[in-house]
Motif scaffolding. Structure first.
Motif, PDB file in Angstrom:
ATOM      1  N   LYS A 262     -21.127 -40.430  78.845  1.00 47.16           N
ATOM      2  CA  LYS A 262     -20.914 -41.618  78.001  1.00 47.16           C
ATOM      3  C   LYS A 262     -21.252 -41.252  76.566  1.00 47.16           C
ATOM      4  CE  LYS A 262     -22.964 -46.155  76.853  1.00 47.16           C
ATOM      5  NZ  LYS A 262     -23.871 -47.251  77.273  1.00 47.16           N
ATOM      6  N   MET A 282     -29.656 -47.417  69.313  1.00 43.81           N
ATOM      7  CA  MET A 282     -28.319 -47.271  69.917  1.00 43.81           C
ATOM      8  C   MET A 282     -27.478 -46.161  69.285  1.00 43.81           C
ATOM      9  SD  MET A 282     -28.092 -48.909  72.655  1.00 43.81           S
ATOM     10  CE  MET A 282     -29.798 -48.503  72.976  1.00 43.81           C
ATOM     11  N   TRP A 284     -28.437 -43.259  69.896  1.00 39.50           N
ATOM     12  CA  TRP A 284     -28.473 -42.285  71.001  1.00 39.50           C
ATOM     13  C   TRP A 284     -27.799 -42.793  72.274  1.00 39.50           C
ATOM     14  CZ3 TRP A 284     -31.825 -44.109  74.807  1.00 39.50           C
ATOM     15  CH2 TRP A 284     -32.939 -44.870  74.405  1.00 39.50           C
ATOM     16  N   ASP A 285     -26.892 -43.734  72.105  1.00 43.76           N
ATOM     17  CA  ASP A 285     -26.126 -44.205  73.258  1.00 43.76           C
ATOM     18  C   ASP A 285     -25.027 -43.200  73.645  1.00 43.76           C
ATOM     19  OD1 ASP A 285     -25.910 -46.078  75.239  1.00 43.76           O
ATOM     20  OD2 ASP A 285     -24.523 -47.365  74.135  1.00 43.76           O
ATOM     21  N   ASN A 342     -18.941 -59.363  79.065  1.00 47.98           N
ATOM     22  CA  ASN A 342     -19.962 -59.042  78.059  1.00 47.98           C
ATOM     23  C   ASN A 342     -19.530 -57.734  77.402  1.00 47.98           C
ATOM     24  OD1 ASN A 342     -22.305 -58.116  76.709  1.00 47.98           O
ATOM     25  ND2 ASN A 342     -23.598 -59.375  78.041  1.00 47.98           N
ATOM     26  N   ASP A 344     -21.121 -55.925  75.599  1.00 48.01           N
ATOM     27  CA  ASP A 344     -22.229 -54.971  75.518  1.00 48.01           C
ATOM     28  C   ASP A 344     -22.330 -54.127  76.793  1.00 48.01           C
ATOM     29  OD1 ASP A 344     -24.360 -53.661  74.415  1.00 48.01           O
ATOM     30  OD2 ASP A 344     -25.804 -55.282  74.751  1.00 48.01           O
ATOM     31  N   ALA A 345     -21.607 -54.486  77.823  1.00 43.56           N
ATOM     32  CA  ALA A 345     -21.571 -53.643  79.028  1.00 43.56           C
ATOM     33  C   ALA A 345     -20.373 -52.708  78.880  1.00 43.56           C
ATOM     34  CB  ALA A 345     -21.470 -54.503  80.278  1.00 43.56           C
ATOM     35  N   GLU A 346     -20.434 -51.856  77.843  1.00 42.28           N
ATOM     36  CA  GLU A 346     -19.271 -51.066  77.445  1.00 42.28           C
ATOM     37  C   GLU A 346     -19.253 -49.661  78.036  1.00 42.28           C
ATOM     38  OE1 GLU A 346     -21.988 -51.145  75.805  1.00 42.28           O
ATOM     39  OE2 GLU A 346     -22.285 -49.040  75.317  1.00 42.28           O
ATOM     40  N   THR A 372     -26.429 -43.395  79.207  1.00 42.01           N
ATOM     41  CA  THR A 372     -27.486 -44.351  78.850  1.00 42.01           C
ATOM     42  C   THR A 372     -26.885 -45.724  79.141  1.00 42.01           C
ATOM     43  OG1 THR A 372     -26.600 -44.209  76.601  1.00 42.01           O
ATOM     44  CG2 THR A 372     -28.601 -42.950  77.066  1.00 42.01           C
ATOM     45  N   LEU A 373     -26.831 -46.051  80.446  1.00 41.01           N
ATOM     46  CA  LEU A 373     -25.957 -47.150  80.853  1.00 41.01           C
ATOM     47  C   LEU A 373     -26.618 -48.523  80.837  1.00 41.01           C
ATOM     48  CD1 LEU A 373     -22.963 -47.156  81.613  1.00 41.01           C
ATOM     49  CD2 LEU A 373     -23.634 -47.362  83.995  1.00 41.01           C
ATOM     50  N   THR A 374     -27.866 -48.591  81.293  1.00 39.71           N
ATOM     51  CA  THR A 374     -28.471 -49.931  81.410  1.00 39.71           C
ATOM     52  C   THR A 374     -29.933 -49.971  80.980  1.00 39.71           C
ATOM     53  OG1 THR A 374     -29.248 -49.597  83.693  1.00 39.71           O
ATOM     54  CG2 THR A 374     -27.013 -50.473  83.417  1.00 39.71           C
ATOM     55  N   GLY A 375     -30.288 -51.048  80.277  1.00 45.47           N
ATOM     56  CA  GLY A 375     -31.690 -51.305  79.983  1.00 45.47           C
ATOM     57  C   GLY A 375     -32.460 -51.535  81.287  1.00 45.47           C
ATOM     58  N   ALA A 376     -31.762 -52.025  82.307  1.00 43.47           N
ATOM     59  CA  ALA A 376     -32.422 -52.348  83.576  1.00 43.47           C
ATOM     60  C   ALA A 376     -33.039 -51.113  84.239  1.00 43.47           C
ATOM     61  CB  ALA A 376     -31.430 -53.015  84.524  1.00 43.47           C
ATOM     62  N   ILE A 378     -34.610 -48.846  82.779  1.00 39.59           N
ATOM     63  CA  ILE A 378     -35.913 -48.617  82.143  1.00 39.59           C
ATOM     64  C   ILE A 378     -36.952 -49.548  82.779  1.00 39.59           C
ATOM     65  CG2 ILE A 378     -37.145 -48.432  79.950  1.00 39.59           C
ATOM     66  CD1 ILE A 378     -34.451 -48.299  78.523  1.00 39.59           C
ATOM     67  N   ILE A 433     -19.769 -57.189  84.346  1.00 37.71           N
ATOM     68  CA  ILE A 433     -21.216 -57.405  84.559  1.00 37.71           C
ATOM     69  C   ILE A 433     -21.434 -58.088  85.907  1.00 37.71           C
ATOM     70  CG2 ILE A 433     -21.970 -57.550  82.141  1.00 37.71           C
ATOM     71  CD1 ILE A 433     -21.800 -60.621  82.422  1.00 37.71           C
ATOM     72  N   ALA A 463     -30.831 -43.947  80.527  1.00 39.09           N
ATOM     73  CA  ALA A 463     -31.280 -44.808  79.414  1.00 39.09           C
ATOM     74  C   ALA A 463     -32.782 -44.659  79.146  1.00 39.09           C
ATOM     75  CB  ALA A 463     -30.924 -46.265  79.696  1.00 39.09           C
TER      76      ALA A 463
HETATM   77  N1  BES Z   1     -26.479 -48.765  75.833  1.00 39.19           N
HETATM   78  C1  BES Z   1     -26.915 -49.897  76.529  1.00 39.19           C
HETATM   79  C2  BES Z   1     -28.043 -49.606  77.513  1.00 39.19           C
HETATM   80  C3  BES Z   1     -29.344 -49.129  76.908  1.00 39.19           C
HETATM   81  C4  BES Z   1     -30.360 -50.022  76.639  1.00 39.19           C
HETATM   82  C5  BES Z   1     -29.564 -47.795  76.675  1.00 39.19           C
HETATM   83  C6  BES Z   1     -31.549 -49.578  76.106  1.00 39.19           C
HETATM   84  C7  BES Z   1     -30.761 -47.345  76.147  1.00 39.19           C
HETATM   85  C8  BES Z   1     -31.756 -48.239  75.863  1.00 39.19           C
HETATM   86  C9  BES Z   1     -25.755 -50.510  77.319  1.00 39.19           C
HETATM   87  O1  BES Z   1     -24.512 -50.345  76.761  1.00 39.19           O
HETATM   88  C10 BES Z   1     -26.014 -51.969  77.426  1.00 39.19           C
HETATM   89  O2  BES Z   1     -26.021 -52.611  76.421  1.00 39.19           O
HETATM   90  N2  BES Z   1     -26.231 -52.446  78.637  1.00 39.19           N
HETATM   91  C11 BES Z   1     -26.498 -53.822  78.868  1.00 39.19           C
HETATM   92  C12 BES Z   1     -25.699 -54.249  80.061  1.00 39.19           C
HETATM   93  C13 BES Z   1     -25.686 -55.729  80.289  1.00 39.19           C
HETATM   94  C14 BES Z   1     -24.964 -56.436  79.177  1.00 39.19           C
HETATM   95  C15 BES Z   1     -25.028 -56.001  81.614  1.00 39.19           C
HETATM   96  C16 BES Z   1     -27.994 -53.982  79.125  1.00 39.19           C
HETATM   97  O3  BES Z   1     -28.594 -53.093  79.732  1.00 39.19           O
HETATM   98  O4  BES Z   1     -28.554 -54.971  78.671  1.00 39.19           O
END
Ligand code: BES
Ligand code: MN
Ligand code: ZN
Length: 497
Positions: A262, A282, A284-285, A342, A344-346, A372-376, A378, A433, A463
């Motif tokens: 990604k 972001m 480093w996305d 959403n 932001d789920a790109e 680096t797909l999801t904040g979840a 982390i 999403i 992520a």
């Molecule tokens: N790039 C982010 C995920 C991310 C979050 C990476 C924090 C590194 C640190 C991703 O594109 C994103 O925004 N994901 C969303 C998905 C949600 C909208 C379903 C997220 O994790 O909030």
């Protein structure tokens, strides 16, 4: 930084680091040095209660009886428990203490310790890797670093019993380090400098290493039907790119293995705009793409005996009059339609087209994507493990083992039909999403699973591991290059020869 290898003999200048085993046990070289200095090491260790635990250090300045400036004792713990990682961390710890110390030369004695199971040559090479990796800095944009904060070390010499064999082991690791540094560099670059086209140019420069590089522009992607990837990029003034890097070091005609990254060079969230706080993270996305780029450089650099395809999907996710909206429906290259709920789920939208292209074009043995797909993820795993999702147990076990060996650890997470149903859409084949607040990393993986077509596949959600807020082992704070060492090792241990 220059790295050299030499026999275990006392240097005449600079700093000297010496490994010490648990119980403050010196090896044969250390014992000789202790004698030479009138028992200084033994007395110092006792006075400081230095026990030789892994990563413990003790510096003795201006020792008598020798010409060196200082001796740094570094613990490696119980030799029977020591691994390659122990060596890397010891080298890193020594350099962390000396990088800006004023010393220009450092010798590290990889001493002989009873009970050490890692081959001596490898131990020395890993010490060198750790030392070099920890000493790396990204200072391109610093114009005013005060003298005392500038790195002074320029040369590190590994002193080893089997210097020649150690040097041989280093040849491979040095190329891995090159790949790690390339990855760290692109991940560290600011998003006004590193955007899809400029990142693609850096990928193209890997041709010098013998890689075949193909850069697909918007027009070619549109022809291929990559509506999901293109939808993410359409709000940006920077046009997207898809880069294919190929290393053909295996038997001609052998099915390749594939890595997909990604590469969102900046993720504002798009119309589903992210909050301002920490949005700069972001940049480093694109760390998944950075890892694939560094990995391909490492594999080519060390002339890996494998056929490998590396694909990175490069886009910038911006809000704009032309940006995609929540509610839009796009058609991916696979023909499957996606309701964008959403913007932001790109990441999954970029990956699904890259993955489909990968299968169509290369019929790979397996695909591994990094994102680096999801904040979840982390929330689930913090910064210790990357999340791993796989449709194949064998592949997943191999990756987990490579993770243990390199310290780039992964933890397997579940996939299941119940989660899959959560991304069904009312008006399209799927939505981008799942239910808010529920298993966000898993539903993201389920989305990708719909583009695997039965090909063995693993998805690494990095992520939480792509960026480190603090120095840690062989990684200085900042971009970690997570995935480069892990996947280099996966290839080396399973897919060469
Ligand atoms: N790039 C982010 C995920 C991310 C979050 C990476 C924090 C590194 C640190 C991703 O594109 C994103 O925004 N994901 C969303 C998905 C949600 C909208 C379903 C997220 O994790 O909030
Ligand atoms: Mn996002
Ligand atoms: Zn993102």
């Amino acid at each position: 930084m220059k790295i050299a290898f030499s026999s275990l003999a006392l240097p005449k200048s600079g700093a000297l680091a010496v490994t010490v085993a648990a119980g403050a046990k010196l090896g044969s070289f250390g014992a000789e040095l202790d004698e030479r200095t009138g028992g200084l090491l033994g007395r110092s260790m006792k006075a400081a209660r230095f026990s030789g635990k892994a990563d413990e250090t003790l510096t003795v300045l201006a020792p008598n009886g020798v010409e060196i400036n200082r001796i740094v004792l570094v613990g490696i713990g119980n030799p029977a428990d020591a691994t390659q990682l122990t060596a890397g961390n010891a080298g890193a710890t020594v350099v962390a203490g000396l990088l800006t110390s004023g010393e220009t030369e450092l010798s590290i004695a990889s001493d002989a310790h009873e009970g050490l199971t890692v081959p001596a040559a490898e131990f020395a090479a890993e010490l060198a890797f750790g030392a070099l990796a920890r000493g790396w800095r990204f200072e391109r944009y610093k114009t005013k670093t005060p003298e005392e904060k500038k790195p002074t070390l320029t040369r590190i010499t590994l002193l080893a019993g089997e210097a020649k064999a150690a040097k041989k082991a280093w040849e491979r690791l040095e190329k891995v380090a090159d790949g790690v540094f390339l990855a760290r560099e692109v991940v560290s670059e600011p998003p006004n400098v590193l955007y899809p086209e400029s990142f693609a140019e850096r990928c193209a420069a890997l041709r010098d290493l013998g890689l075949e590089v193909d850069v697909l522009d918007e027009k070619r992607m549109r022809k291929l039907g990559m509506g999901a990837l293109l939808g993410v990029g359409q709000g940006s003034a920077k046009p997207p790119r898809l880069v294919v890097m190929r290393w053909n070091g295996g038997k001609p005609g052998d099915q390749p293995i594939a890595f997909i990254g990604k590469g969102v060079t900046f993720d504002t969230g798009g119309i589903s705009l992210k909050p301002g706080l920490n949005m700069d993270d972001m940049k480093w996305d694109m760390a998944g793409a950075g890892a694939v780029y560094g990995l391909m450089a490492a594999l080519a650099g060390r002339k890996a005996k494998a056929n490998v395809v590396g694909i990175v999907g490069l886009v910038e996710n911006m809000p704009d009059g032309n940006a995609q909206r929540p509610g839009d429906v796009v058609t991916s290259m696979s023909g499957q339609t996606i309701e964008i709920l959403n913007t932001d789920a790109e990441g999954r939208l970029v990956l699904c087209d890259a993955m489909w292209y990968c299968q169509q074009e290369f019929k790979p043995k397996f695909m591994i994507d990094l994102a680096t797909l999801t904040g979840a993820i982390i929330v689930s795993l913090g910064n210790e493990h990357a999340g791993m999702f796989a449709n194949n147990d064998e592949l997943s076990e191999k990756i987990a083992r490579a993770g243990q060996a390199t310290g780039e650890k992964v933890w397997r997470m579940p996939l299941a039909p119940a989660y899959d149903r959560d991304i069904d859409s009312d008006i399209a084949d799927m939505r981008n999403i799942g239910s808010p607040g529920k298993a966000g990393s898993i539903t993201a993986a389920q989305f990708l699973a719909r583009y695997t077509n039965g090909v063995p596949w693993a998805h690494l959600d990095i992520a939480g591991t792509a960026w480190s807020k603090a120095d840690k082992g062989v990684v200085p704070k900042g971009a970690t290059a997570f995935g480069v060492r892990l996947l280099d090792r996966l290839v080396a241990d399973n897919y060469e020869g």
